[in-house]
Design an enzyme around this catalytic site. Structure first.
Site, PDB file in Angstrom:
ATOM      1  N   LEU A 147       0.814  -1.355  -0.047  1.00 22.93           N
ATOM      2  CA  LEU A 147       0.051  -0.180  -0.018  1.00 22.93           C
ATOM      3  C   LEU A 147       0.952   1.286   0.020  1.00 22.93           C
ATOM      4  O   LEU A 147       1.772   1.464   0.889  1.00 22.93           O
ATOM      5  CB  LEU A 147      -0.892  -0.067   1.266  1.00 22.93           C
ATOM      6  CG  LEU A 147      -1.992  -1.180   1.371  1.00 22.93           C
ATOM      7  CD1 LEU A 147      -2.598  -1.171   2.680  1.00 22.93           C
ATOM      8  CD2 LEU A 147      -2.703  -1.203   0.199  1.00 22.93           C
TER       9      LEU A 147
ATOM     10  N   GLY B 228       4.046   0.174   4.750  1.00 24.30           N
ATOM     11  CA  GLY B 228       5.405   0.508   5.000  1.00 24.30           C
ATOM     12  C   GLY B 228       5.431   1.634   6.216  1.00 24.30           C
ATOM     13  O   GLY B 228       4.824   2.356   6.250  1.00 24.30           O
TER      14      GLY B 228
ATOM     15  N   ASP C 131       7.837   9.373   4.132  1.00 24.64           N
ATOM     16  CA  ASP C 131       7.848  10.770   4.311  1.00 24.64           C
ATOM     17  C   ASP C 131       7.778  11.440   2.794  1.00 24.64           C
ATOM     18  O   ASP C 131       8.433  11.445   2.081  1.00 24.64           O
ATOM     19  CB  ASP C 131       9.293  11.048   4.620  1.00 24.64           C
ATOM     20  CG  ASP C 131       9.515  12.671   4.893  1.00 24.64           C
ATOM     21  OD1 ASP C 131       9.728  13.251   4.052  1.00 24.64           O
ATOM     22  OD2 ASP C 131       9.150  13.208   6.001  1.00 24.64           O
TER      23      ASP C 131
ATOM     24  N   ASN D 149       8.210  13.955   1.723  1.00 23.63           N
ATOM     25  CA  ASN D 149       9.152  15.135   0.901  1.00 23.63           C
ATOM     26  C   ASN D 149      10.632  14.527   0.737  1.00 23.63           C
ATOM     27  O   ASN D 149      11.095  14.422  -0.235  1.00 23.63           O
ATOM     28  CB  ASN D 149       9.418  16.377   1.691  1.00 23.63           C
ATOM     29  CG  ASN D 149       8.082  17.160   1.965  1.00 23.63           C
ATOM     30  OD1 ASN D 149       7.349  17.366   0.845  1.00 23.63           O
ATOM     31  ND2 ASN D 149       7.900  17.724   3.033  1.00 23.63           N
ATOM     32  N   ARG D 150      11.145  13.960   1.875  1.00 23.31           N
ATOM     33  CA  ARG D 150      12.439  13.494   1.939  1.00 23.31           C
ATOM     34  C   ARG D 150      12.633  12.154   1.034  1.00 23.31           C
ATOM     35  O   ARG D 150      13.519  11.889   0.267  1.00 23.31           O
ATOM     36  CB  ARG D 150      12.926  13.301   3.238  1.00 23.31           C
ATOM     37  CG  ARG D 150      14.355  12.771   3.263  1.00 23.31           C
ATOM     38  CD  ARG D 150      14.945  12.932   4.952  1.00 23.31           C
ATOM     39  NE  ARG D 150      16.231  12.396   4.919  1.00 23.31           N
ATOM     40  CZ  ARG D 150      16.818  12.021   5.906  1.00 23.31           C
ATOM     41  NH1 ARG D 150      16.340  12.382   7.206  1.00 23.31           N
ATOM     42  NH2 ARG D 150      17.872  11.609   5.973  1.00 23.31           N
TER      43      ARG D 150
ATOM     44  N   LEU E 205      -0.643   9.138   5.262  1.00 24.68           N
ATOM     45  CA  LEU E 205      -1.043   8.873   6.473  1.00 24.68           C
ATOM     46  C   LEU E 205      -0.252   7.994   7.477  1.00 24.68           C
ATOM     47  O   LEU E 205       0.809   7.384   6.862  1.00 24.68           O
ATOM     48  CB  LEU E 205      -2.338   7.994   6.351  1.00 24.68           C
ATOM     49  CG  LEU E 205      -3.657   8.585   5.544  1.00 24.68           C
ATOM     50  CD1 LEU E 205      -4.612   7.448   5.310  1.00 24.68           C
ATOM     51  CD2 LEU E 205      -4.210   9.826   6.036  1.00 24.68           C
TER      52      LEU E 205
ATOM     53  N   LEU F 287      -5.148   3.516  -1.153  1.00 26.97           N
ATOM     54  CA  LEU F 287      -6.408   3.561  -0.648  1.00 26.97           C
ATOM     55  C   LEU F 287      -7.303   4.612  -1.607  1.00 26.97           C
ATOM     56  O   LEU F 287      -6.622   5.425  -1.758  1.00 26.97           O
ATOM     57  CB  LEU F 287      -6.260   4.087   0.808  1.00 26.97           C
ATOM     58  CG  LEU F 287      -5.843   3.133   1.749  1.00 26.97           C
ATOM     59  CD1 LEU F 287      -5.468   3.655   3.284  1.00 26.97           C
ATOM     60  CD2 LEU F 287      -6.290   1.593   1.941  1.00 26.97           C
TER      61      LEU F 287
END
Length: 181
Positions: A54, A74, A78, A80-81, A114, A100
């Site tokens: 997912l 997982g 993040d 952005n990074r 999320l 989802l």
């Protein structure tokens, strides 16, 4: 949390630094889940057609939960990074991906990324209700959603009355004053 339709949860890759950090969490030794030092590939002896990773970056939208599949959530995400890291990992391992269907039912104020616990709670709520919309509105915090409010039938329209606008303006002014202190 007590679930009407509990799932079998595995926490994999619990070794080295991760194991050390997890053991620091109060009550970790009492978590009622499978804890495994091996990777999910090794621990679950998965076949390439059974797991579904997912990830918000997937092109495929998850329509339903299939009991024949193993859903991987997982823990290293993040927006952005490490953008796209879970998608790349799944592709490298030949594992199918899905996201989802959040966008089908509500708009998010920011990215659709999320927390792990929110994803697990959504999946468990969906197993109980078989209703994605209800699952999202019961789990995703109001502050992350564009809609003003939700009731059991769906989304209420934003209240644009002058009284609401005045309250919002006062709140924004108070936040601004507090930030400048």
């Amino acid at each position: 949390m007590q679930c009407a339709y509990p799932g079998h949860l595995w926490l994999t890759g619990c070794k080295e630094d991760m194991e050390t950090q997890l053991k620091r969490l109060p009550g970790f030794d009492r978590w009622i889940i499978e804890k495994e030092s091996a990777s999910y590939i090794e621990a679950l002896h998965v076949q390439k057609e059974n797991p579904v990773y997912l990830t918000a970056d997937a092109d495929t939208t998850l329509e339903d939960l299939d009991p024949k599949h193993i859903y991987i959530v997982g823990g290293l995400v993040d927006r952005n990074r490490w953008k796209g890291i879970t998608m790349r990992k799944a592709k490298e391992q030949g594992i199918q991906t899905a996201r989802l269907p959040i966008g089908n039912y509500l708009k998010m104020l920011s990215s659709q990324v999320l927390t792990v616990n929110q994803v697990i709670e959504i999946l468990l709520k969906y197993l109980e209700t078989r209703d994605w919309k209800a699952s999202f509105f019961q789990v995703i915090p109001q502050r992350k959603r564009c809609e003003a409010d939700a009731d059991e039938n769906g989304v209420k329209e934003k209240d644009n009355s002058s009284e609401s606008q005045k309250k919002l303006k006062r709140s924004e002014e108070e936040v601004g004053e507090n930030e400048s202190k």
